[in-house]
Design an enzyme around this catalytic site. Structure first.
Site, PDB file in Angstrom:
ATOM      1  N   ASP A 140      -5.793   0.047   6.817  1.00  0.00           N
ATOM      2  CA  ASP A 140      -6.903  -0.573   7.542  1.00  0.00           C
ATOM      3  C   ASP A 140      -7.836   0.495   8.074  1.00  0.00           C
ATOM      4  OD1 ASP A 140      -6.313  -3.478   7.590  1.00  0.00           O
ATOM      5  OD2 ASP A 140      -4.445  -2.800   8.519  1.00  0.00           O
ATOM      6  N   HIS A 192      -8.612  -1.393   3.196  1.00  0.00           N
ATOM      7  CA  HIS A 192      -9.298  -2.547   3.782  1.00  0.00           C
ATOM      8  C   HIS A 192     -10.386  -1.979   4.688  1.00  0.00           C
ATOM      9  CE1 HIS A 192      -8.969  -6.269   6.667  1.00  0.00           C
ATOM     10  NE2 HIS A 192     -10.165  -6.137   6.150  1.00  0.00           N
ATOM     11  N   MET A 221     -11.040   1.010  10.369  1.00  0.00           N
ATOM     12  CA  MET A 221     -11.853   0.344  11.392  1.00  0.00           C
ATOM     13  C   MET A 221     -12.814   1.359  11.991  1.00  0.00           C
ATOM     14  SD  MET A 221      -8.802  -1.749  13.177  1.00  0.00           S
ATOM     15  CE  MET A 221      -8.005  -3.100  12.297  1.00  0.00           C
ATOM     16  N   MET A 253     -13.127  -2.041   7.100  1.00  0.00           N
ATOM     17  CA  MET A 253     -13.789  -2.835   8.138  1.00  0.00           C
ATOM     18  C   MET A 253     -14.902  -1.982   8.728  1.00  0.00           C
ATOM     19  SD  MET A 253     -10.387  -4.580   9.706  1.00  0.00           S
ATOM     20  CE  MET A 253      -9.298  -3.467   8.831  1.00  0.00           C
ATOM     21  N   SER A 308       1.013  -3.069   5.911  1.00  0.00           N
ATOM     22  CA  SER A 308      -0.103  -2.506   6.668  1.00  0.00           C
ATOM     23  C   SER A 308       0.454  -1.530   7.699  1.00  0.00           C
ATOM     24  CB  SER A 308      -0.869  -3.613   7.399  1.00  0.00           C
ATOM     25  OG  SER A 308      -1.628  -3.039   8.453  1.00  0.00           O
ATOM     26  N   HIS A 332      -1.272  -0.952   2.431  1.00  0.00           N
ATOM     27  CA  HIS A 332      -2.553  -1.475   2.930  1.00  0.00           C
ATOM     28  C   HIS A 332      -2.998  -0.590   4.094  1.00  0.00           C
ATOM     29  CE1 HIS A 332      -5.334  -4.893   3.886  1.00  0.00           C
ATOM     30  NE2 HIS A 332      -5.127  -4.534   5.143  1.00  0.00           N
ATOM     31  N   ASP A 350      -4.035 -11.637   4.840  1.00  0.00           N
ATOM     32  CA  ASP A 350      -3.853 -10.533   5.795  1.00  0.00           C
ATOM     33  C   ASP A 350      -3.999 -11.052   7.213  1.00  0.00           C
ATOM     34  OD1 ASP A 350      -3.819  -8.109   7.146  1.00  0.00           O
ATOM     35  OD2 ASP A 350      -5.743  -7.397   6.347  1.00  0.00           O
ATOM     36  N   MET A 407      -8.807 -13.227   5.129  1.00  0.00           N
ATOM     37  CA  MET A 407      -8.245 -12.890   6.440  1.00  0.00           C
ATOM     38  C   MET A 407      -7.644 -14.153   7.054  1.00  0.00           C
ATOM     39  SD  MET A 407      -8.646  -9.711   6.711  1.00  0.00           S
ATOM     40  CE  MET A 407      -7.906  -9.574   8.351  1.00  0.00           C
TER      41      MET A 407
END
Ligand code: DX5
Ligand code: ZN
Length: 216
Positions: free
Chosen positions: A33, A65, A35, A67, A6, A31, A173, A138
């Site tokens: 992320d 991922h 957000m 979010m 990540s 990975h 994760d 998670m």
């Protein structure tokens, strides 16, 4: 066993060289992320990073991922940017919307993952299993890197494994390091996201080699 670094807490100004170091050390996916400052109280990357990433590293899987509770905006944007796998949060939309976006990913030949935050039970998984390529559990509350692995998620990994009967890979994760990766592996995880453990001390290759050895 697969390691998915990540890049959330990697130095943004060094991303290309840090990812290149991870690739030389043997990783095959990254990975990323995403957000949105709303579903989680933090901001990270956008679609441009994903298209730049795919241009620089075409053979490395871009695992997104997501979010965000705005799938209408972001799922098509990340598909267009070249995402290979998009992981949607169960908590971020209605079951009908989730089903719709998983179908969208299937139709666009982008791999699909379903993410469960710590408080969401694994019993929601079977209903969506046919449209999924993997599940992401998670092991911290989403939003920030560098948190501590929540020990009671071990039982959840066990239950997910039982429920899915080995049909879908389970990824973990949050707070993954040499010790927690080993514990999660024993419970049934086969894909391991690690952020601060890999990028936190400037010795990316050594950290990846250590984690690879532990998960062998
Ligand atoms: C947290 C993110 C994680 C995070 C992992 O919301 O989903 O991917 O970057 O970082 P570490 O490995 O430091 O917990
Ligand atoms: Zn993540």
């Amino acid at each position: 066993m697969l390691i998915a670094p990540s890049i959330l807490n990697a130095n943004n100004l060094n991303l290309k060289s840090d990812i290149a170091a991870a690739v030389v050390a043997g990783i095959s996916r990254v990975h990323i992320d995403i957000m949105d400052g709303h579903f989680v109280p933090n901001l990270s990357f956008g679609p441009q990073l994903v298209s730049d990433f795919k241009q620089a590293f075409p053979d490395i899987t871009a695992e997104i991922h997501l979010m965000s509770d705005k799938p209408d905006i972001f799922v098509p944007a990340f598909v267009s940017a070249g995402a290979d796998l998009i992981e949607l949060h169960y908590e971020a939309m209605s079951a009908a919307e989730l089903d719709k976006w998983l179908t969208y990913l299937n139709q666009h030949h982008v791999k699909a993952g379903l993410v469960l935050s710590p408080d969401t039970p694994v019993t929601v998984l079977p209903k969506f299993a046919a449209k999924l390529d993997q599940v992401l559990l998670m092991t911290v509350y989403p939003g920030f890197g560098g948190q501590k692995f929540i020990p009671k998620m071990i039982d959840k990994i066990n239950r997910a494994k039982e429920l899915l009967q080995g049909k879908l890979p389970i990824e973990v994760d949050g707070g993954i390091d040499a010790e927690t990766a080993q514990i999660a592996k024993s419970a049934g995880a086969s894909i391991f996201v690690a952020g601060s453990y890999l990028f936190g001390n400037g010795r990316i290759a050594e950290q990846i080699a250590e984690l690879t050895e532990i998960l062998r």
